[in-house]
Design an enzyme around this catalytic site. Sequence first.
Site, PDB file in Angstrom:
ATOM      1  N   LYS A 161       1.751  61.509  93.498  1.00 19.12           N
ATOM      2  CA  LYS A 161       2.751  62.565  93.721  1.00 19.12           C
ATOM      3  C   LYS A 161       2.100  63.932  93.845  1.00 19.12           C
ATOM      4  O   LYS A 161       2.529  64.744  94.664  1.00 19.12           O
ATOM      5  CB  LYS A 161       3.793  62.572  92.594  1.00 19.12           C
ATOM      6  CG  LYS A 161       4.731  61.380  92.663  1.00 19.12           C
ATOM      7  CD  LYS A 161       5.961  61.574  91.812  1.00 19.12           C
ATOM      8  CE  LYS A 161       6.882  60.378  91.963  1.00 19.12           C
ATOM      9  NZ  LYS A 161       8.201  60.571  91.400  1.00 19.12           N
ATOM     10  N   LYS A 203       4.918  51.234  99.584  1.00 20.16           N
ATOM     11  CA  LYS A 203       6.262  50.985  99.061  1.00 20.16           C
ATOM     12  C   LYS A 203       7.272  51.881  99.768  1.00 20.16           C
ATOM     13  O   LYS A 203       6.936  52.985 100.208  1.00 20.16           O
ATOM     14  CB  LYS A 203       6.308  51.208  97.553  1.00 20.16           C
ATOM     15  CG  LYS A 203       6.243  52.665  97.124  1.00 20.16           C
ATOM     16  CD  LYS A 203       6.695  52.849  95.671  1.00 20.16           C
ATOM     17  CE  LYS A 203       6.729  54.344  95.347  1.00 20.16           C
ATOM     18  NZ  LYS A 203       7.299  54.692  94.072  1.00 20.16           N
ATOM     19  N   LYS A 261      11.250  57.606  98.793  1.00 18.06           N
ATOM     20  CA  LYS A 261      11.970  58.700  99.451  1.00 18.06           C
ATOM     21  C   LYS A 261      11.026  59.808  99.880  1.00 18.06           C
ATOM     22  O   LYS A 261      11.273  60.470 100.875  1.00 18.06           O
ATOM     23  CB  LYS A 261      13.095  59.233  98.575  1.00 18.06           C
ATOM     24  CG  LYS A 261      12.615  59.919  97.340  1.00 18.06           C
ATOM     25  CD  LYS A 261      13.794  60.475  96.612  1.00 18.06           C
ATOM     26  CE  LYS A 261      13.383  61.151  95.319  1.00 18.06           C
ATOM     27  NZ  LYS A 261      12.398  60.455  94.508  1.00 18.06           N
TER      28      LYS A 261
HETATM   29  N1  AQP Z   1       9.989  50.478  96.990  1.00 17.72           N
HETATM   30  C1  AQP Z   1      10.457  50.114  95.805  1.00 17.72           C
HETATM   31  N2  AQP Z   1      10.522  48.789  95.496  1.00 17.72           N
HETATM   32  C2  AQP Z   1      10.993  48.396  94.282  1.00 17.72           C
HETATM   33  N3  AQP Z   1      11.421  49.261  93.329  1.00 17.72           N
HETATM   34  C3  AQP Z   1      11.364  50.573  93.600  1.00 17.72           C
HETATM   35  N4  AQP Z   1      11.715  51.674  92.885  1.00 17.72           N
HETATM   36  C4  AQP Z   1      11.463  52.787  93.635  1.00 17.72           C
HETATM   37  N5  AQP Z   1      10.952  52.437  94.820  1.00 17.72           N
HETATM   38  C5  AQP Z   1      10.875  51.071  94.842  1.00 17.72           C
HETATM   39  C6  AQP Z   1      12.292  51.634  91.550  1.00 17.72           C
HETATM   40  O1  AQP Z   1      13.478  52.397  91.548  1.00 17.72           O
HETATM   41  C7  AQP Z   1      13.684  52.918  90.234  1.00 17.72           C
HETATM   42  C8  AQP Z   1      14.046  54.364  90.319  1.00 17.72           C
HETATM   43  O2  AQP Z   1      12.894  55.078  90.684  1.00 17.72           O
HETATM   44  P1  AQP Z   1      12.780  56.601  90.711  1.00 17.72           P
HETATM   45  O3  AQP Z   1      13.786  57.254  89.877  1.00 17.72           O
HETATM   46  O4  AQP Z   1      11.333  56.944  90.555  1.00 17.72           O
HETATM   47  O5  AQP Z   1      13.271  56.809  92.147  1.00 17.72           O
HETATM   48  P2  AQP Z   1      12.609  57.566  93.221  1.00 17.72           P
HETATM   49  O6  AQP Z   1      11.760  58.620  92.618  1.00 17.72           O
HETATM   50  O7  AQP Z   1      13.697  57.900  94.139  1.00 17.72           O
HETATM   51  O8  AQP Z   1      11.675  56.444  93.846  1.00 17.72           O
HETATM   52  P3  AQP Z   1      10.691  56.744  94.942  1.00 17.72           P
HETATM   53  O9  AQP Z   1      11.329  56.633  96.239  1.00 17.72           O
HETATM   54  O10 AQP Z   1       9.529  55.872  94.639  1.00 17.72           O
HETATM   55  O11 AQP Z   1      10.352  58.262  94.705  1.00 17.72           O
HETATM   56  P4  AQP Z   1       9.057  58.996  95.012  1.00 17.72           P
HETATM   57  O12 AQP Z   1       8.921  58.962  96.494  1.00 17.72           O
HETATM   58  O13 AQP Z   1       9.314  60.365  94.468  1.00 17.72           O
HETATM   59  O14 AQP Z   1       7.957  58.265  94.325  1.00 17.72           O
HETATM   60  C9  AQP Z   1      12.404  52.671  89.448  1.00 17.72           C
HETATM   61  O15 AQP Z   1      12.604  51.603  88.560  1.00 17.72           O
HETATM   62  C10 AQP Z   1      11.412  52.295  90.509  1.00 17.72           C
HETATM   63  O16 AQP Z   1      10.453  51.396  90.020  1.00 17.72           O
END
Ligand code: AQP
Length: 332
Positions: free
Chosen positions: A112, A195, A198
């Site tokens: 990040k 993965k 967002k």
């Molecule tokens: N690609 C994924 N596959 C499976 N699980 C996922 N999670 C996130 N991406 C995947 C799971 O979703 C839950 C919430 O995660 P979060 O609050 O970290 O959500 P987020 O920040 O919106 O997820 P992102 O997209 O991964 O954000 P960034 O881009 O900021 O890193 C968690 O249980 C996570 O494991």
Amino acid sequence: RPRVLSGIQPTSGSFHLGNYLGAVRQWVALQESHDAFYMVVDLHAITVPQDPEALRAATRQATAQLLAAGLEPERCTLFVQSHVPEHAQLAWVMNCITGFGEASRMTQFKDKSARHGAAATSVGLFTYPILQVADILLYQADAVPVGEDQRQHVELTRDLAERFNTRFGQTFTMPAPYILKETAKIYDLQDPGIKMSKSASSPKGLVNLLDEPKVTAKKIKSAVTDTDTVVRYDPEHKAGVSNLLTIYSTLTGATIPDLEQRYEGKGYGALKTDLAEVVTEWVTPFRERTQAFLDDPETLDAILATGAEKARAVAAETLAQAYDRVGFLPAK
Ligand code: AQP
């Protein structure tokens, strides 16, 4: 009943398919068998630059989506993290028993901070895994349903729980990660090597649950696959197709071998067209349910108020114990 705790960030407004299949879907199932605590983690959302009005709206939107996905306030405790001040309070204590080097090894922080750049990398982003440790330990959770990307943070939670318990006396329950192998990681539709996320995915690689279903269908139909034509689950050599099969199988309940057989000799086009329909059929009522909850903010806020009260009862007790163990003088 064993207890589970998990959280989701309100940052983007819409959950994506990875959030749903990797985490929220399990939350819904676990509320039947567990004493379940689920929260919208707004404290985590401010670790990167954000807009206050957008955050407030996204917090309600996240709550509405959780309810639309099937969480029931009678079956679980659903709340907003900042409504329970004990999270920040216990996080401070946990910060003080975490090594700087130990925190520096968190790969989510490395990813990040690289993505946001040095100027937007806050100390909050650096210590957010430790806030997560406090989130989990406050509720004495036995299990933490998350996607694979969060495994390292649950491991850190275990290390710090053990350290605290050894140093100050048994205080925290040792939590275990609850990660379903099949959906542990949903991949970007355009780049199945990373993965779905967002912030890291391109718009075409990311399926937002609140997008127009037509837009979503288009994204699925243009998902990157490979030059072969055989529909076969093989994540190592056929990452794109395998990702589509995982999504298909999880949303419909059909097994992967069933799907492989169904698409034998049919090629990727048929698979993508059908999956686009499966996803559209799932997201259409999901969006409608989300909107219905958003149209009634008073009910939404009342659900969150009840949730915060239930959560605080548990969190306050754990925090009082932890404060006592570290040697804080009780306030009279
Ligand atoms: N690609 C994924 N596959 C499976 N699980 C996922 N999670 C996130 N991406 C995947 C799971 O979703 C839950 C919430 O995660 P979060 O609050 O970290 O959500 P987020 O920040 O919106 O997820 P992102 O997209 O991964 O954000 P960034 O881009 O900021 O890193 C968690 O249980 C996570 O494991």
